[in-house]
Write a protein that holds these residues in place. Structure first.
Motif, short mmCIF file in Angstrom:
data_model
loop_
_atom_site.label_atom_id
_atom_site.label_comp_id
_atom_site.label_asym_id
_atom_site.label_seq_id
_atom_site.Cartn_x
_atom_site.Cartn_y
_atom_site.Cartn_z
N PRO A 1 3.07 10.74 -10.23
CA PRO A 1 3.23 9.68 -11.00
C PRO A 1 4.93 9.71 -12.49
O PRO A 1 5.29 8.90 -12.53
N PHE A 2 5.66 10.92 -11.36
CA PHE A 2 7.22 11.07 -11.57
C PHE A 2 7.93 9.45 -11.69
O PHE A 2 8.50 8.89 -12.18
N LEU A 3 7.37 8.85 -10.45
CA LEU A 3 7.88 8.05 -10.12
C LEU A 3 7.51 6.37 -10.81
O LEU A 3 8.41 5.68 -11.09
N ARG A 4 6.62 6.74 -11.46
CA ARG A 4 5.40 5.64 -12.65
C ARG A 4 6.83 5.62 -14.32
O ARG A 4 6.48 4.97 -14.99
N SER A 5 7.17 6.59 -14.17
CA SER A 5 8.37 6.70 -15.08
C SER A 5 8.98 8.62 -15.07
O SER A 5 8.79 9.30 -16.15
N ILE A 6 9.96 7.88 -15.03
CA ILE A 6 10.93 8.97 -14.93
C ILE A 6 11.79 9.78 -15.99
O ILE A 6 12.53 8.88 -16.59
N HIS B 1 0.87 -0.85 0.03
CA HIS B 1 0.29 -0.13 0.02
C HIS B 1 0.59 1.06 -0.27
O HIS B 1 0.04 2.13 -0.75
N THR B 2 1.82 0.91 0.70
CA THR B 2 3.02 2.35 1.46
C THR B 2 3.05 2.88 -0.03
O THR B 2 3.21 3.93 -0.58
N ILE B 3 3.97 1.77 -0.73
CA ILE B 3 4.57 1.80 -2.67
C ILE B 3 3.47 2.39 -3.33
O ILE B 3 3.92 3.40 -3.93
N LEU C 1 2.62 5.69 -3.15
CA LEU C 1 3.48 6.77 -3.10
C LEU C 1 3.63 7.33 -4.80
O LEU C 1 3.76 8.51 -5.14
N LYS C 2 3.95 6.18 -5.73
CA LYS C 2 3.76 6.36 -7.07
C LYS C 2 2.18 6.43 -7.36
O LYS C 2 2.29 7.21 -8.68
N GLY C 3 1.02 6.15 -6.63
CA GLY C 3 -0.02 6.95 -6.95
C GLY C 3 0.30 8.26 -7.33
O GLY C 3 -0.55 8.87 -7.77
N ARG C 4 0.56 8.64 -5.90
CA ARG C 4 0.45 10.36 -5.64
C ARG C 4 1.91 11.13 -6.74
O ARG C 4 1.33 12.65 -7.22
#
Length: 248
Positions: A164-169, A154-156, A159-162
Motif C-alpha cells: 500500500p505504500f506505493l499507492r500513497s507515499i 498485472h505486474t504493476i 506490486l501496488k496491491g501487495r
C-alpha cells in the motif's frame, strides 16, 4: 540484494523468455513488456519544483517505468522522475536505452503501449489518428500486442496491491535525502515482489525445455536493422509477421 533480485536477463535467459512469449503470443524475439505508472505522493513536495510533480491522474506523483518478463518478474525499474514527465522520456533516459548492447541482441525487443515511440528495440502499439479510424492491419496488430501487455498491468497491479505504500507515499519530499529514502523504499517493495514471484515458481514443477527454436533464419525478424532505416522498421517487420502467420 537489489542486484540479486532485480536484474536484466542474460542472453541465455532472454532466449528462454523469448521462446515462451513466442509460444504463448506468437511474437518472436520479444524479451519483455514495458509500462509506466504513477506513484502518488500523500503530501505536496517542499521543493522549488513541486509543480513538476503534478501528474496526469493525481495531484502529486512520481513516475515509474517497469519492464517485466512474462512471469511478472520485474526486470528493470526506473523511478523518481516527476509525475509530469512523459513515459517515453522516462524510457529514453533509462539505462536500457543508454546501453542497448548490454540489454539486447540485434533482433531482440520489448513491447509497450502507444506512449512509447517505435524503435528497433521498442515495439509499441499504433496511435489512433485524430479524426480518422485506425487502419485495420494496425488494429489487428494492437490487439495482438494487447494480450502479452496484460502481464504488465498485472505486474504493476500485484506490486501496488501487495505494498500500500506505493499507492500513497506518506513521506514528504524535501530534498535529495528524502528523495533517496523514498526510492530505497520503492526498491525494497520491488525486491520483495520478485522474491515472492520466485518463491511461487520454486513451488511449481519445472516445465523444462519445450524445444522451441527461433524463427526461421530467413525471417526478417532475425536480420539486423540498418541505422539508416526508419525507427519504425522493426515494428513493421513484427506487424507483417503477425499478419502473415496468424488467422483472425
Amino acid at each position: 540484494m537489489y542486484d540479486d533480485f532485480v536484474k536484466w536477463p542474460d542472453p541465455d535467459e532472454r532466449r528462454v523468455i523469448a521462446d515462451r512469449i513466442r509460444a504463448d503470443f506468437g511474437l518472436p524475439n520479444c524479451v519483455g513488456i514495458a509500462d509506466g505508472t504513477l506513484l502518488p505522493l500523500a503530501f505536496r513536495p517542499s521543493t522549488d519544483d513541486y509543480a513538476d510533480y503534478k501528474g496526469r491522474k493525481m495531484l502529486y506523483t512520481l513516475t515509474m517505468l517497469v519492464v517485466n518478463d512474462d512471469k511478472r518478474r520485474i526486470r528493470y525499474l526506473n523511478a523518481g522522475l516527476p509525475g509530469s514527465t512523459h513515459d517515453d522520456r522516462v524510457f529514453q533516459n533509462s539505462r536500457i536505452v543508454q546501453d542497448l548492447a548490454s540489454h539486447f541482441r540485434e533482433t531482440e525487443y520489448i513491447i509497450g503501449d502507444s506512449a512509447y515511440g517505435p524503435q528497433n528495440f521498442m515495439i509499441s502499439t499504433f496511435k489512433k489518428p485524430v479524426g480518422a479510424p485506425l487502419h485495420p492491419d494496425n488494429e489487428v496488430f494492437n490487439t495482438k500486442l494487447a494480450k502479452p501487455r496484460v502481464s504488465s498491468e498485472h505486474t504493476i497491479g500485484i506490486l501496488k496491491g501487495r505494498f500500500p505504500f506505493l499507492r500513497s507515499i506518506r513521506m514528504r519530499l524535501t530534498g535529495k535525502r528524502s528523495f533517496k529514502k523514498i526510492l530505497r523504499y520503492v526498491a525494497v517493495c520491488v525486491v520483495l515482489h520478485n522474491f515472492l514471484v520466485e518463491k511461487i515458481e520454486d513451488e511449481m514443477d519445472d516445465i523444462g525445455d519445450d524445444g522451441l527454436s527461433e524463427s526461421d533464419a530467413n525471417n526478417g525478424l532475425n536480420w539486423h536493422v540498418a541505422d539508416y532505416l526508419d525507427s519504425a522498421t522493426r515494428r513493421e517487420q513484427v506487424k507483417n509477421y503477425v499478419l502473415e502467420n496468424h488467422n483472425y
